[in-house]
Design an enzyme around this catalytic site. Structure first.
Site, PDB file in Angstrom:
ATOM      1  N   ARG A 164       0.855  -1.191   0.000  1.00  0.00           N
ATOM      2  CA  ARG A 164       0.000   0.000   0.000  1.00  0.00           C
ATOM      3  C   ARG A 164       0.889   1.238   0.000  1.00  0.00           C
ATOM      4  O   ARG A 164       0.623   2.223  -0.659  1.00  0.00           O
ATOM      5  CB  ARG A 164      -0.942  -0.012   1.186  1.00  0.00           C
ATOM      6  CG  ARG A 164      -2.203  -0.859   0.999  1.00  0.00           C
ATOM      7  CD  ARG A 164      -1.927  -2.267   0.481  1.00  0.00           C
ATOM      8  NE  ARG A 164      -3.104  -3.082   0.358  1.00  0.00           N
ATOM      9  CZ  ARG A 164      -3.449  -4.046   1.221  1.00  0.00           C
ATOM     10  NH1 ARG A 164      -2.670  -4.334   2.263  1.00  0.00           N
ATOM     11  NH2 ARG A 164      -4.543  -4.746   1.017  1.00  0.00           N
ATOM     12  N   ASP A 193       0.188  -7.563  -3.224  1.00  0.00           N
ATOM     13  CA  ASP A 193      -1.234  -7.362  -2.921  1.00  0.00           C
ATOM     14  C   ASP A 193      -1.908  -6.729  -4.130  1.00  0.00           C
ATOM     15  O   ASP A 193      -1.286  -6.583  -5.189  1.00  0.00           O
ATOM     16  CB  ASP A 193      -1.399  -6.505  -1.650  1.00  0.00           C
ATOM     17  CG  ASP A 193      -2.593  -6.973  -0.820  1.00  0.00           C
ATOM     18  OD1 ASP A 193      -3.704  -6.979  -1.381  1.00  0.00           O
ATOM     19  OD2 ASP A 193      -2.426  -7.320   0.353  1.00  0.00           O
ATOM     20  N   HIS A 266      -6.469 -11.212  -3.389  1.00  0.00           N
ATOM     21  CA  HIS A 266      -5.475 -10.133  -3.261  1.00  0.00           C
ATOM     22  C   HIS A 266      -4.500 -10.126  -4.441  1.00  0.00           C
ATOM     23  O   HIS A 266      -3.327  -9.780  -4.276  1.00  0.00           O
ATOM     24  CB  HIS A 266      -4.715 -10.247  -1.930  1.00  0.00           C
ATOM     25  CG  HIS A 266      -5.529  -9.777  -0.751  1.00  0.00           C
ATOM     26  ND1 HIS A 266      -5.557  -8.465  -0.341  1.00  0.00           N
ATOM     27  CD2 HIS A 266      -6.369 -10.447   0.081  1.00  0.00           C
ATOM     28  CE1 HIS A 266      -6.365  -8.344   0.708  1.00  0.00           C
ATOM     29  NE2 HIS A 266      -6.881  -9.533   0.980  1.00  0.00           N
ATOM     30  N   GLU A 333      -9.260 -13.396   2.670  1.00  0.00           N
ATOM     31  CA  GLU A 333     -10.248 -12.551   1.990  1.00  0.00           C
ATOM     32  C   GLU A 333     -10.376 -12.865   0.510  1.00  0.00           C
ATOM     33  O   GLU A 333     -10.396 -11.961  -0.325  1.00  0.00           O
ATOM     34  CB  GLU A 333      -9.870 -11.072   2.172  1.00  0.00           C
ATOM     35  CG  GLU A 333      -9.933 -10.626   3.614  1.00  0.00           C
ATOM     36  CD  GLU A 333      -9.555  -9.157   3.781  1.00  0.00           C
ATOM     37  OE1 GLU A 333     -10.284  -8.459   4.490  1.00  0.00           O
ATOM     38  OE2 GLU A 333      -8.547  -8.714   3.209  1.00  0.00           O
ATOM     39  N   TRP A 399      -6.029 -13.851  12.187  1.00  0.00           N
ATOM     40  CA  TRP A 399      -6.240 -12.405  12.345  1.00  0.00           C
ATOM     41  C   TRP A 399      -7.665 -12.113  12.815  1.00  0.00           C
ATOM     42  O   TRP A 399      -8.079 -10.960  12.879  1.00  0.00           O
ATOM     43  CB  TRP A 399      -5.889 -11.656  11.064  1.00  0.00           C
ATOM     44  CG  TRP A 399      -6.745 -11.935   9.846  1.00  0.00           C
ATOM     45  CD1 TRP A 399      -6.649 -13.023   9.032  1.00  0.00           C
ATOM     46  CD2 TRP A 399      -7.777 -11.104   9.300  1.00  0.00           C
ATOM     47  NE1 TRP A 399      -7.568 -12.930   8.006  1.00  0.00           N
ATOM     48  CE2 TRP A 399      -8.267 -11.759   8.145  1.00  0.00           C
ATOM     49  CE3 TRP A 399      -8.326  -9.873   9.665  1.00  0.00           C
ATOM     50  CZ2 TRP A 399      -9.284 -11.224   7.359  1.00  0.00           C
ATOM     51  CZ3 TRP A 399      -9.347  -9.341   8.874  1.00  0.00           C
ATOM     52  CH2 TRP A 399      -9.809 -10.019   7.746  1.00  0.00           C
ATOM     53  N   ASP A 426      -2.587  -0.834  12.562  1.00  0.00           N
ATOM     54  CA  ASP A 426      -3.135   0.196  11.674  1.00  0.00           C
ATOM     55  C   ASP A 426      -4.424   0.768  12.265  1.00  0.00           C
ATOM     56  O   ASP A 426      -5.020   1.674  11.698  1.00  0.00           O
ATOM     57  CB  ASP A 426      -3.389  -0.351  10.262  1.00  0.00           C
ATOM     58  CG  ASP A 426      -4.311  -1.563  10.235  1.00  0.00           C
ATOM     59  OD1 ASP A 426      -4.477  -2.229  11.275  1.00  0.00           O
ATOM     60  OD2 ASP A 426      -4.865  -1.851   9.154  1.00  0.00           O
ATOM     61  N   THR A 476      -0.433  -0.662   5.595  1.00  0.00           N
ATOM     62  CA  THR A 476       0.029   0.726   5.455  1.00  0.00           C
ATOM     63  C   THR A 476      -0.839   1.604   4.536  1.00  0.00           C
ATOM     64  O   THR A 476      -0.352   2.593   3.997  1.00  0.00           O
ATOM     65  CB  THR A 476       1.488   0.741   4.969  1.00  0.00           C
ATOM     66  OG1 THR A 476       1.562   0.027   3.720  1.00  0.00           O
ATOM     67  CG2 THR A 476       2.411   0.102   5.982  1.00  0.00           C
TER      68      THR A 476
END
Ligand code: ACM
Length: 548
Positions: A164, A193, A266, A333, A399, A426, A476
């Site tokens: 990011r 990503d 991703h 995801e 996570w 974050d 980030t």
């Protein structure tokens, strides 16, 4: 005669009474004894003796002391029989029971460090540095001391997303120095990503010419309506030479680097470079310019022969530069809707007896896990890899919440706990509406400190041995430069270091704050780091609404 007497009294006070002030070390060691006795003067040009096995880390210790307080020690590689001659003597001791253990003794005739592995010596180094002045003292007076210390958890990690936002090599090294100082042993490097690919590649060059660059970047929060973008091309990647330099730098500090290539979701940057690997090969995809893709935009790899060849080739190249036994394959995801809508993916599933899209996700992970196993490596993936029927030799990085940890541990997986609450750095550390923009959530310092990686429910089920450690994740999206990363990780990283190292019965938040301020904040200053300063204002019970 009178002067001599006064001098002798002062000396006695310095050498004996001085030794009784409590130690201020983070993470707090397992056992500290401060015997009465004569102190030891560490001085420039005294020798340091170490066995050949620890040459690299002994040299690191010498350099760290020189850098911190300008005490120059001459490293001599020798068997440690003639100990009385050295200022610091490093002794290999195979009777130490714990990995990474060290014993540090300060006696009137020198400093003695007993270790059995390189990490033990790096850990001892960090403790010793916290006992030494942080200015150009050239000498140091050290009171008698006996420390016996080892970590509570074998896996103690910090993650950094360089997709990011990408950070210069100098900052990656600085970050690794932060890790070493805090006795972490793992750097999880998130290299790919939707928004970019950050590693030089040989066999698929468009991963660099196309996937490493995005045409614009979102400004403000990703939920803002309408979204706003800048119009600047952003990106880059680390060359293999640079990555090798970082791997070597970390190895000196006994830190393992686990690289992550995130598949099969991703993968928007990958399909922007190679649309034939997507479920819609005729589409021109862009490298993502916004955050939070999931069901909003297609970013999955399609199950077809060229995708599996691609994966083998990419991971093969990765293994050439990363010696880590553990390789992270992402797996998080992965939206199933794109495979559902794609007739070719459905045909692949039927052909391979995969009853649904979850089974297809497992097929991807199993494919790459088998490949890595054939190369002597072991796979780590985010907890979603456990949605299907996966071989439990992979390691689950959770996570989510306690529930996902229990699910994975009950099936037999080893688990690394990195729960969003409170280990996503974050998330906000204050509820101040004027705090600089972050993703959402509230993970104040106190919550990080008090996080228990083995919750009661895990203990009750007798699954505690399945939890091998923990890690904080640093995504980030809202950290556009290194100053912002510093701001988000310090002092939360310091709190986590104690949570993962120190026996829980010995922890105390007020005592931690005292040691943080006495010993660690001066380091942040020394490192020229921009740490978050208002941590005392925001405790775990703060009830102010978060306006974002
Ligand atoms: C994750 O936060 N998607 C691992």
């Amino acid at each position: 005669m009178k002067i001599t007497l006064t001098f002798a009294i002062v000396l006695l006070i310095v050498l004996n009474v001085f030794s009784q002030s409590p130690l201020s070390i983070i993470p707090k060691p397992v056992s500290v004894i401060q015997p009465k006795g004569k102190a030891f003067w560490l001085k420039t040009e005294f020798p340091m003796i170490a066995p050949e096995k620890f040459r690299v880390q002994a040299n690191y210790l010498c350099e760290a002391i020189q850098k911190q307080c300008a005490i120059q020690l001459d490293l001599s590689i020798a068997k440690t029989s003639n100990r009385s001659l050295a200022a610091i003597t490093i002794i290999e001791d195979s009777t130490l029971k714990h990995t990474e253990q060290y014993q540090l003794s300060i006696k009137a005739n020198g400093i003695f460090i007993r270790v059995n592995d390189a990490r033990g010596l790096v850990n001892a180094t960090q403790t010793l540095l916290q006992l030494l002045p942080i200015y150009e003292s050239k000498t140091a007076l050290l009171s008698p001391l006996e420390i016996n210390d080892y970590p509570r958890f074998s896996y103690r990690g910090m993650h950094l997303d360089v997709v990011r936002h990408i950070f210069p090599l100098s900052y990656i090294k600085k970050y690794i120095d932060y890790l070493a100082f805090h006795k972490f042993n793992t750097f999880h490097w998130h290299l790919t990503d939707d928004q970019g690919w950050r590693m030089e590649m040989k066999n698929y060059p468009k991963l660099n010419s196309i996937a490493s660059w995005r045409a614009a970047t979102l400004i403000g929060h990703f939920k803002d309506n309408p979204p706003k973008y800048d119009s600047t091309i952003y990106g880059g990647f680390y060359t293999k030479k640079e990555i090798k330099e970082v791997v070597d730098y970390a190895a000196v500090r006994a830190i393992n680097i686990i690289p992550e290539i995130d598949i099969p979701g991703h993968s928007r940057a990958v399909i922007a470079a190679y649309p034939q690997l997507s479920t819609k090969p005729d589409t021109t995809w862009n490298v993502a310019t916004t955050w939070g893709m999931y069901n909003r935009q297609n970013n999955v790899l399609a199950p077809k022969p060229e995708t599996f060849s691609f994966l083998e080739s990419v991971f093969e190249e990765l293994l050439e530069i990363f010696p880590s036994k553990y390789i992270h394959v992402g797996g998080d995801e992965c939206s199933k809707i794109w495979w559902k809508q794609d007739t070719a993916s459905q045909a692949f599933m039927r052909l391979n007896g995969l009853k649904n899209e979850t089974a297809l996700q497992t097929y991807f992970i199993e494919f790459i896990a088998q490949f890595l196993k054939s190369k002597g490596r072991q796979t780590i993936g985010w907890h979603e890899i456990n949605e299907g029927e996966l071989d439990t030799t992979t390691i689950v990085m959770n996570w989510g919440t306690e529930k996902q940890a229990i699910d994975a541990a009950s099936k037999g997986f080893s688990v690394i706990n990195t729960p969003g609450k409170p280990l996503y750095f974050d998330h906000y550390q204050s509820q101040n509406p004027n705090d600089s923009l972050s993703i959402h959530g509230y993970n104040p310092l106190e919550a990080v400190y008090n996080y228990e990686p083995i919750p009661k429910a895990i203990l009750d089920k007798g699954l505690e041995n399945k939890i091998i450690g923990g890690q904080a994740n640093v995504w980030t999206e809202y950290m556009e430069n290194e100053k912002k990363v510093d701001y988000m990780v310090l002092p939360r990283m310091t709190a986590l270091s104690e949570t993962l190292w120190t026996p829980s019965a010995q922890k105390s938040y007020p005592d931690f704050l005292k040691r943080l301020e006495e010993t660690i904040i001066p380091r942040y200053q020394l490192w020229n780091s921009s740490w978050y300063k208002e941590y005392r204002k925001w405790d775990a019970s703060s009830k102010l609404p978060n306006v974002r």
